[in-house]
Design an enzyme around this catalytic site. Structure first.
Site, PDB file in Angstrom:
ATOM      1  N   ASP A   1     -24.863  19.388 -42.667  1.00 15.36           N
ATOM      2  CA  ASP A   1     -23.274  20.752 -42.631  1.00 15.36           C
ATOM      3  C   ASP A   1     -21.732  19.671 -43.449  1.00 15.36           C
ATOM      4  OD1 ASP A   1     -21.154  21.714 -41.853  1.00 15.36           O
ATOM      5  OD2 ASP A   1     -21.015  21.864 -39.847  1.00 15.36           O
TER       6      ASP A   1
ATOM      7  N   TRP B   1     -16.479  16.950 -46.822  1.00 19.55           N
ATOM      8  CA  TRP B   1     -16.238  15.906 -47.999  1.00 19.55           C
ATOM      9  C   TRP B   1     -15.539  16.082 -48.988  1.00 19.55           C
ATOM     10  CZ3 TRP B   1     -17.799  15.217 -52.602  1.00 19.55           C
ATOM     11  CH2 TRP B   1     -17.563  13.522 -52.885  1.00 19.55           C
TER      12      TRP B   1
ATOM     13  N   ARG C   1     -15.031  22.124 -53.406  1.00 22.07           N
ATOM     14  CA  ARG C   1     -16.024  22.636 -52.184  1.00 22.07           C
ATOM     15  C   ARG C   1     -18.139  22.815 -53.534  1.00 22.07           C
ATOM     16  NH1 ARG C   1     -15.343  24.342 -47.644  1.00 22.07           N
ATOM     17  NH2 ARG C   1     -16.897  24.779 -47.607  1.00 22.07           N
TER      18      ARG C   1
ATOM     19  N   HIS D   1     -21.435  20.362 -52.458  1.00 22.36           N
ATOM     20  CA  HIS D   1     -22.844  20.539 -52.723  1.00 22.36           C
ATOM     21  C   HIS D   1     -23.351  19.410 -53.266  1.00 22.36           C
ATOM     22  CE1 HIS D   1     -21.038  23.786 -49.954  1.00 22.36           C
ATOM     23  NE2 HIS D   1     -20.652  24.456 -50.344  1.00 22.36           N
TER      24      HIS D   1
ATOM     25  N   TRP E   1     -22.971  34.353 -47.332  1.00 18.02           N
ATOM     26  CA  TRP E   1     -23.042  35.592 -47.737  1.00 18.02           C
ATOM     27  C   TRP E   1     -21.611  35.456 -48.236  1.00 18.02           C
ATOM     28  CZ3 TRP E   1     -26.075  36.029 -51.572  1.00 18.02           C
ATOM     29  CH2 TRP E   1     -27.065  36.231 -51.480  1.00 18.02           C
TER      30      TRP E   1
ATOM     31  N   LEU F   1     -45.781  15.667 -47.971  1.00 24.05           N
ATOM     32  CA  LEU F   1     -45.092  15.985 -46.804  1.00 24.05           C
ATOM     33  C   LEU F   1     -44.640  17.732 -47.519  1.00 24.05           C
ATOM     34  CD1 LEU F   1     -42.173  15.965 -45.006  1.00 24.05           C
ATOM     35  CD2 LEU F   1     -41.113  15.401 -47.815  1.00 24.05           C
TER      36      LEU F   1
ATOM     37  N   SER G   1     -25.748  27.402 -35.270  1.00 22.52           N
ATOM     38  CA  SER G   1     -25.544  27.423 -36.043  1.00 22.52           C
ATOM     39  C   SER G   1     -27.179  28.785 -36.351  1.00 22.52           C
ATOM     40  CB  SER G   1     -25.428  27.022 -37.154  1.00 22.52           C
ATOM     41  OG  SER G   1     -23.773  26.472 -36.909  1.00 22.52           O
TER      42      SER G   1
HETATM   43  C1  FPP Z   1     -22.449  22.940 -45.308  1.00 24.70           C
HETATM   44  O1  FPP Z   1     -21.765  22.721 -45.214  1.00 24.70           O
HETATM   45  C2  FPP Z   1     -23.560  22.925 -46.439  1.00 24.70           C
HETATM   46  C3  FPP Z   1     -24.090  24.154 -46.771  1.00 24.70           C
HETATM   47  C4  FPP Z   1     -23.935  25.164 -46.582  1.00 24.70           C
HETATM   48  C5  FPP Z   1     -25.068  23.810 -47.903  1.00 24.70           C
HETATM   49  C6  FPP Z   1     -26.286  23.336 -47.771  1.00 24.70           C
HETATM   50  C7  FPP Z   1     -26.389  22.873 -49.499  1.00 24.70           C
HETATM   51  C8  FPP Z   1     -26.964  21.384 -49.983  1.00 24.70           C
HETATM   52  C9  FPP Z   1     -26.349  20.583 -49.701  1.00 24.70           C
HETATM   53  C10 FPP Z   1     -27.530  21.696 -51.362  1.00 24.70           C
HETATM   54  C11 FPP Z   1     -28.088  21.006 -52.265  1.00 24.70           C
HETATM   55  C12 FPP Z   1     -29.624  22.234 -51.171  1.00 24.70           C
HETATM   56  C13 FPP Z   1     -31.019  21.983 -52.047  1.00 24.70           C
HETATM   57  C14 FPP Z   1     -32.054  22.356 -51.097  1.00 24.70           C
HETATM   58  C15 FPP Z   1     -31.406  21.410 -53.166  1.00 24.70           C
HETATM   59  P1  FPP Z   1     -19.645  23.356 -45.562  1.00 24.70           P
HETATM   60  O2  FPP Z   1     -19.824  24.307 -46.486  1.00 24.70           O
HETATM   61  O3  FPP Z   1     -20.128  24.560 -44.391  1.00 24.70           O
HETATM   62  O4  FPP Z   1     -19.037  22.194 -45.304  1.00 24.70           O
HETATM   63  P2  FPP Z   1     -17.668  22.538 -44.072  1.00 24.70           P
HETATM   64  O5  FPP Z   1     -18.033  22.683 -42.912  1.00 24.70           O
HETATM   65  O6  FPP Z   1     -17.207  20.813 -44.470  1.00 24.70           O
HETATM   66  O7  FPP Z   1     -16.748  23.723 -45.225  1.00 24.70           O
END
Ligand code: FPP
Length: 246
Positions: free
Chosen positions: A25, A30, A38, A42, A74, A136, A201
């Site tokens: 999260d 960040w 955003r 990611h 989604w 793993l 969550s």
């Molecule tokens: C939460 O941060 C993160 C996600 C919903 C996506 C996680 C995905 C990755 C780290 C991408 C890479 C994954 C792989 C498997 C290569 P948020 O967007 O909810 O952050 P916020 O709460 O600060 O808005």
């Protein structure tokens, strides 16, 4: 803070967690903090995934499950959803050969509903390359939601019941477990969540009944291998205290 090598040396190899789950999260926060999109958050997050997978191999972990995309994600903007799905697929396609070379078994867990058939086929086609490995087990929770997982398990279970595969009194915890996406995956011993939120969550809600929970304020893109090993060390401290209290 101790460096990575020193932290690794402190680990008790005989009481490693078998399975660590990670709620990644804070990518959005960040991005905001660093004045970028955003999606760039990611992308930076995907770099942290790589670091944590490498550390898991070095530590000798058996199972690592990462929450990449939830059934609730989604609801984000079309642009973010599209970008996130594309990032996950591209990362899988770019990394699968190296993951396979490192003896990692890659599996996606989640609902097939809502994902296009072509995504689904690509996932299976790529992951399959790693399925003869023995190192793993990396599980990517994709289009995953714990309640949806239970709904789909009940649907399959009732369907099997209706063709007399078992009797009502045969339904027990281990039977239910077999109908979850995590059939053959042990329950997580340790769940890590970044970015200061103190919630599950909808992540592995059946499986985490007895998991140790570990939280950090660090935003996922800043999470690193030192902190990952620190989480395992803290887990091992809790285990020892638990033993002493008995
Ligand atoms: C939460 O941060 C993160 C996600 C919903 C996506 C996680 C995905 C990755 C780290 C991408 C890479 C994954 C792989 C498997 C290569 P948020 O967007 O909810 O952050 P916020 O709460 O600060 O808005």
């Amino acid at each position: 803070m101790m460096n990575y090598k020193e932290l690794i040396a402190k680990l008790d190899r005989n009481s490693l967690p078998n399975h660590i789950g990670v709620i990644m999260d804070g990518n959005g926060r960040w991005a905001k903090k660093n004045n970028t999109t955003r999606l760039n958050g990611h992308k930076k997050g995907a770099g942290a995934v790589r670091e944590i997978v490498e550390a898991s191999v070095e530590v000798g972990l058996e199972y690592l499950t990462i929450y990449a995309f939830s059934t609730e994600n989604w609801r984000r903007s079309k642009q973010e959803v599209h970008g996130l799905l594309k990032l996950i697929m591209n990362t899988l396609m770019q990394e699968i050969d190296e993951l396979t070379k490192n003896n990692i078994v890659v599996k996606f867990i989640g609902s097939p509903k809502g994902l296009s058939q072509s995504y689904y086929d690509q996932i299976v086609e790529n992951c399959r390359k790693s399925w003869n490995n023995t190192g793993l087990n990396l599980n990517v929770a994709m289009n995953y939601g714990g309640r949806q997982e239970i709904v789909e398990a009940v649907q399959k279970l009732v369907s099997d019941y209706s063709i007399n595969k078992f009797q009502a009194e045969d339904i027990d915890r281990s039977l239910i477990q077999k109908y979850l996406y995590t059939d053959n995956i042990p329950d997580p011993d340790l769940l890590i969540r970044t970015s200061g939120e103190l919630r599950l969550s909808n992540f592995l809600i059946w499986q985490s009944a007895y998991s140790e929970l570990w939280f950090t304020e660090t935003l996922w893109p800043d999470f690193n291998r030192q902190e990952f090993v620190q989480a395992i060390l803290d887990y091992q401290m809790r285990q020892r205290r638990f033993g002493a209290a008995k």
